[in-house]
Write a protein that holds these residues in place. Structure first.
Motif, PDB file in Angstrom:
ATOM      1  N   HIS A 180     -22.133-109.296  30.251  1.00 31.06           N
ATOM      2  CA  HIS A 180     -21.732-109.240  31.653  1.00 31.06           C
ATOM      3  C   HIS A 180     -22.267-110.503  32.343  1.00 31.06           C
ATOM      4  O   HIS A 180     -23.287-111.067  31.921  1.00 31.06           O
ATOM      5  N   PRO A 181     -21.625-110.964  33.388  1.00 27.13           N
ATOM      6  CA  PRO A 181     -22.078-112.181  34.068  1.00 27.13           C
ATOM      7  C   PRO A 181     -23.417-111.969  34.751  1.00 27.13           C
ATOM      8  O   PRO A 181     -23.756-110.861  35.189  1.00 27.13           O
ATOM      9  N   MET A 182     -24.179-113.067  34.855  1.00 30.01           N
ATOM     10  CA  MET A 182     -25.487-113.021  35.490  1.00 30.01           C
ATOM     11  C   MET A 182     -25.603-114.146  36.519  1.00 30.01           C
ATOM     12  O   MET A 182     -24.920-115.167  36.420  1.00 30.01           O
ATOM     13  N   ALA A 183     -26.484-113.925  37.493  1.00 27.34           N
ATOM     14  CA  ALA A 183     -26.721-114.903  38.551  1.00 27.34           C
ATOM     15  C   ALA A 183     -28.195-115.273  38.557  1.00 27.34           C
ATOM     16  O   ALA A 183     -29.071-114.396  38.483  1.00 27.34           O
ATOM     17  N   PHE A 184     -28.477-116.568  38.643  1.00 28.09           N
ATOM     18  CA  PHE A 184     -29.850-117.066  38.655  1.00 28.09           C
ATOM     19  C   PHE A 184     -30.057-117.935  39.890  1.00 28.09           C
ATOM     20  O   PHE A 184     -29.114-118.529  40.439  1.00 28.09           O
ATOM     21  N   GLU A 185     -31.313-118.008  40.285  1.00 27.91           N
ATOM     22  CA  GLU A 185     -31.698-118.844  41.427  1.00 27.91           C
ATOM     23  C   GLU A 185     -32.975-119.592  41.080  1.00 27.91           C
ATOM     24  O   GLU A 185     -33.895-119.028  40.466  1.00 27.91           O
ATOM     25  N   CYS A 186     -33.041-120.852  41.486  1.00 29.04           N
ATOM     26  CA  CYS A 186     -34.239-121.667  41.252  1.00 29.04           C
ATOM     27  C   CYS A 186     -34.709-122.248  42.576  1.00 29.04           C
ATOM     28  O   CYS A 186     -33.929-122.885  43.303  1.00 29.04           O
ATOM     29  N   ASP A 187     -35.985-122.026  42.885  1.00 29.45           N
ATOM     30  CA  ASP A 187     -36.612-122.596  44.077  1.00 29.45           C
ATOM     31  C   ASP A 187     -37.523-123.743  43.655  1.00 29.45           C
ATOM     32  O   ASP A 187     -38.372-123.574  42.774  1.00 29.45           O
ATOM     33  N   THR A 188     -37.344-124.889  44.291  1.00 29.39           N
ATOM     34  CA  THR A 188     -38.194-126.056  44.054  1.00 29.39           C
ATOM     35  C   THR A 188     -39.244-126.112  45.151  1.00 29.39           C
ATOM     36  O   THR A 188     -38.902-126.145  46.340  1.00 29.39           O
ATOM     37  N   LEU A 189     -40.525-126.118  44.754  1.00 33.48           N
ATOM     38  CA  LEU A 189     -41.625-126.071  45.711  1.00 33.48           C
ATOM     39  C   LEU A 189     -42.421-127.366  45.651  1.00 33.48           C
ATOM     40  O   LEU A 189     -42.713-127.895  44.569  1.00 33.48           O
ATOM     41  N   ASP A 190     -42.786-127.870  46.826  1.00 32.80           N
ATOM     42  CA  ASP A 190     -43.657-129.037  46.969  1.00 32.80           C
ATOM     43  C   ASP A 190     -44.792-128.653  47.907  1.00 32.80           C
ATOM     44  O   ASP A 190     -44.561-128.400  49.090  1.00 32.80           O
ATOM     45  N   ASN A 191     -46.003-128.599  47.363  1.00 31.31           N
ATOM     46  CA  ASN A 191     -47.170-128.134  48.135  1.00 31.31           C
ATOM     47  C   ASN A 191     -46.933-126.737  48.698  1.00 31.31           C
ATOM     48  O   ASN A 191     -47.161-126.466  49.887  1.00 31.31           O
ATOM     49  N   ASN A 192     -46.423-125.866  47.812  1.00 34.71           N
ATOM     50  CA  ASN A 192     -46.147-124.464  48.146  1.00 34.71           C
ATOM     51  C   ASN A 192     -45.109-124.312  49.263  1.00 34.71           C
ATOM     52  O   ASN A 192     -45.040-123.284  49.928  1.00 34.71           O
ATOM     53  N   GLU A 193     -44.294-125.332  49.458  1.00 38.00           N
ATOM     54  CA  GLU A 193     -43.210-125.279  50.444  1.00 38.00           C
ATOM     55  C   GLU A 193     -41.884-125.453  49.707  1.00 38.00           C
ATOM     56  O   GLU A 193     -41.714-126.385  48.911  1.00 38.00           O
ATOM     57  N   ILE A 194     -40.936-124.551  49.984  1.00 43.07           N
ATOM     58  CA  ILE A 194     -39.634-124.621  49.326  1.00 43.07           C
ATOM     59  C   ILE A 194     -38.844-125.781  49.931  1.00 43.07           C
ATOM     60  O   ILE A 194     -38.555-125.801  51.131  1.00 43.07           O
ATOM     61  N   VAL A 195     -38.509-126.744  49.087  1.00 41.29           N
ATOM     62  CA  VAL A 195     -37.740-127.905  49.530  1.00 41.29           C
ATOM     63  C   VAL A 195     -36.292-127.832  49.056  1.00 41.29           C
ATOM     64  O   VAL A 195     -35.449-128.583  49.560  1.00 41.29           O
ATOM     65  N   ALA A 196     -35.983-126.956  48.088  1.00 41.61           N
ATOM     66  CA  ALA A 196     -34.614-126.824  47.597  1.00 41.61           C
ATOM     67  C   ALA A 196     -34.451-125.470  46.928  1.00 41.61           C
ATOM     68  O   ALA A 196     -35.385-124.955  46.312  1.00 41.61           O
ATOM     69  N   SER A 197     -33.258-124.918  47.070  1.00 39.38           N
ATOM     70  CA  SER A 197     -32.934-123.639  46.435  1.00 39.38           C
ATOM     71  C   SER A 197     -31.475-123.686  45.999  1.00 39.38           C
ATOM     72  O   SER A 197     -30.588-124.005  46.793  1.00 39.38           O
ATOM     73  N   ILE A 198     -31.226-123.371  44.716  1.00 36.90           N
ATOM     74  CA  ILE A 198     -29.881-123.445  44.166  1.00 36.90           C
ATOM     75  C   ILE A 198     -29.621-122.229  43.289  1.00 36.90           C
ATOM     76  O   ILE A 198     -30.539-121.694  42.657  1.00 36.90           O
ATOM     77  N   LYS A 199     -28.353-121.786  43.268  1.00 37.27           N
ATOM     78  CA  LYS A 199     -27.954-120.594  42.509  1.00 37.27           C
ATOM     79  C   LYS A 199     -26.935-120.982  41.443  1.00 37.27           C
ATOM     80  O   LYS A 199     -26.200-121.963  41.606  1.00 37.27           O
ATOM     81  N   PHE A 200     -26.911-120.190  40.392  1.00 36.66           N
ATOM     82  CA  PHE A 200     -25.967-120.408  39.295  1.00 36.66           C
ATOM     83  C   PHE A 200     -25.370-119.071  38.865  1.00 36.66           C
ATOM     84  O   PHE A 200     -26.040-118.037  38.937  1.00 36.66           O
ATOM     85  N   THR A 201     -24.138-119.136  38.393  1.00 32.82           N
ATOM     86  CA  THR A 201     -23.481-117.986  37.793  1.00 32.82           C
ATOM     87  C   THR A 201     -23.222-118.277  36.326  1.00 32.82           C
ATOM     88  O   THR A 201     -22.582-119.293  36.001  1.00 32.82           O
ATOM     89  N   VAL A 202     -23.686-117.389  35.458  1.00 31.79           N
ATOM     90  CA  VAL A 202     -23.474-117.531  34.015  1.00 31.79           C
ATOM     91  C   VAL A 202     -22.428-116.518  33.613  1.00 31.79           C
ATOM     92  O   VAL A 202     -22.676-115.303  33.640  1.00 31.79           O
ATOM     93  N   TYR A 203     -21.226-117.011  33.250  1.00 33.34           N
ATOM     94  CA  TYR A 203     -20.131-116.120  32.891  1.00 33.34           C
ATOM     95  C   TYR A 203     -20.260-115.680  31.428  1.00 33.34           C
ATOM     96  O   TYR A 203     -20.965-116.296  30.623  1.00 33.34           O
ATOM     97  N   THR A 204     -19.544-114.641  31.112  1.00 34.46           N
ATOM     98  CA  THR A 204     -19.487-114.187  29.724  1.00 34.46           C
ATOM     99  C   THR A 204     -18.576-115.112  28.909  1.00 34.46           C
ATOM    100  O   THR A 204     -17.876-115.973  29.465  1.00 34.46           O
ATOM    101  N   THR A 205     -18.585-114.929  27.616  1.00 34.61           N
ATOM    102  CA  THR A 205     -17.786-115.794  26.745  1.00 34.61           C
ATOM    103  C   THR A 205     -16.295-115.633  27.025  1.00 34.61           C
ATOM    104  O   THR A 205     -15.547-116.622  27.104  1.00 34.61           O
ATOM    105  N   SER A 206     -15.847-114.389  27.191  1.00 30.08           N
ATOM    106  CA  SER A 206     -14.428-114.159  27.467  1.00 30.08           C
ATOM    107  C   SER A 206     -14.015-114.738  28.812  1.00 30.08           C
ATOM    108  O   SER A 206     -12.939-115.326  28.949  1.00 30.08           O
ATOM    109  N   GLU A 207     -14.883-114.603  29.822  1.00 28.47           N
ATOM    110  CA  GLU A 207     -14.573-115.168  31.127  1.00 28.47           C
ATOM    111  C   GLU A 207     -14.521-116.693  31.072  1.00 28.47           C
ATOM    112  O   GLU A 207     -13.659-117.317  31.707  1.00 28.47           O
TER     113      GLU A 207
END
Length: 298
Positions: A180-207
């Motif tokens: 089944h598809p999954m969604a991930f998020e990555c937060d980039t921190l500089d001195n414990n401050e979030i400077v960037a946040s990006i999301k990804f969708t990982v599709y299944t093989t058939s999709e």
């Protein structure tokens, strides 16, 4: 007699000694006066030179300052102007160039002074993987060099649930495709401050296979539409160029056409008038009925 001669001789010697002493004293006094006079003359000359320098200095206007070396003057007069280049990213953290537009070495119009960090909005939305295949996918957080300067927090997103924090703390994450598809998020921190946040969708093989088969059709349609649009634009440009070059011929052609249209309209109007005059009955003519009645009464 001898005693008198001795006394006279002693007096003569005493007189000569006194004269010699007086002469020596006079010569010493003369030397002292000469030395003193020379010292006074030197002091007078020094005082005159000082007075002349003071007069020369006084002749210089007050608003003038002592001349400075040309290099120092140039360095002081050159005003350095700086402008900033475009940031490499529209969100998160990136880099940009600091460009000097005045005062560059060698007479250059622009020169790069340094490269500095720049930032945009934190939320970068949904991103694309670095690479992917039918079995796995590689995701990357938003960062700049050096990579170890930042901290990274990966999260697995689930609908209507709290995100699951993953153990991976590096900038790159390798994921195996699931059923089944999954969604991930990555937060980039500089001195414990979030400077960037990006999301990804990982599709299944058939999709993924389905998306790869659909994508060429959409790309072909897009290319076709763009090609038609470019051809139409080129045709319009050529038509405009032809009209501009042959403006006199076009103007005469449109003038002749307009005159022919006017003649045709005039002829049609004349025919219409003739047809209306023929169709009109005698009773429609004004005045005939009144004249007939007046003659009958008489």
């Amino acid at each position: 007699m001898r005693a008198r001669g001795a006394d006279w001789l002693a007096k003569l010697l005493l007189a000569l000694g006194w004269l010699l002493l007086v002469g020596l004293q006079a010569s010493q006094a003369a030397n002292v006066t000469v030395v003193q006079e020379s010292g006074v003359v030197r002091e007078a000359e020094n005082e005159s030179e000082v007075d002349e320098e003071a007069e020369n200095y006084s002749d210089v206007p007050e608003n003038e300052t002592p001349a400075e070396p040309e290099e120092e003057v140039q360095n002081k007069t050159v005003v350095k102007e700086v402008e900033f280049g475009m940031c490499t990213v529209t969100c998160g953290v990136g880099i940009r160039e600091v460009i000097l537009t005045n005062g560059c070495p060698g007479g250059e119009s622009k020169c790069i002074v340094r490269v500095e960090e720049c930032r945009g909005p934190v939320d970068c939305g949904w991103g694309k993987p670095i690479s992917e295949n039918l079995n796995s996918v590689r995701l990357s957080c938003v960062h700049i060099s050096p990579e170890n300067r930042f901290k990274y927090l990966w999260k697995l997103l689930k609908s209507d649930q709290q995100p699951v924090i993953l153990s991976n703390d590096s900038a790159v994450l390798d994921i195996q495709r699931e059923l089944h598809p999954m969604a991930f998020e990555c937060d980039t921190l500089d001195n414990n401050e979030i400077v960037a946040s990006i999301k990804f969708t990982v599709y299944t093989t058939s999709e993924l296979q389905m998306r790869r088969t659909i994508r060429p059709d959409t790309d072909a349609v897009l290319v076709f539409v763009l090609t038609i649009g470019v051809i139409i634009c080129i045709f319009v440009i050529f038509v405009l160029i032809f009209i501009i070059i042959n403006w006199t011929a076009v103007k005469s052609f449109w003038g002749a056409k307009a005159s022919a249209t006017e003649i045709h309209s005039e002829l049609s109007s004349v025919k219409y008038k003739d047809s209306t005059s023929l169709d009109q009955s005698p009773t429609d003519m004004p005045g005939h009925e009144d004249e007939a009645l007046s003659e009958w009464n008489e």
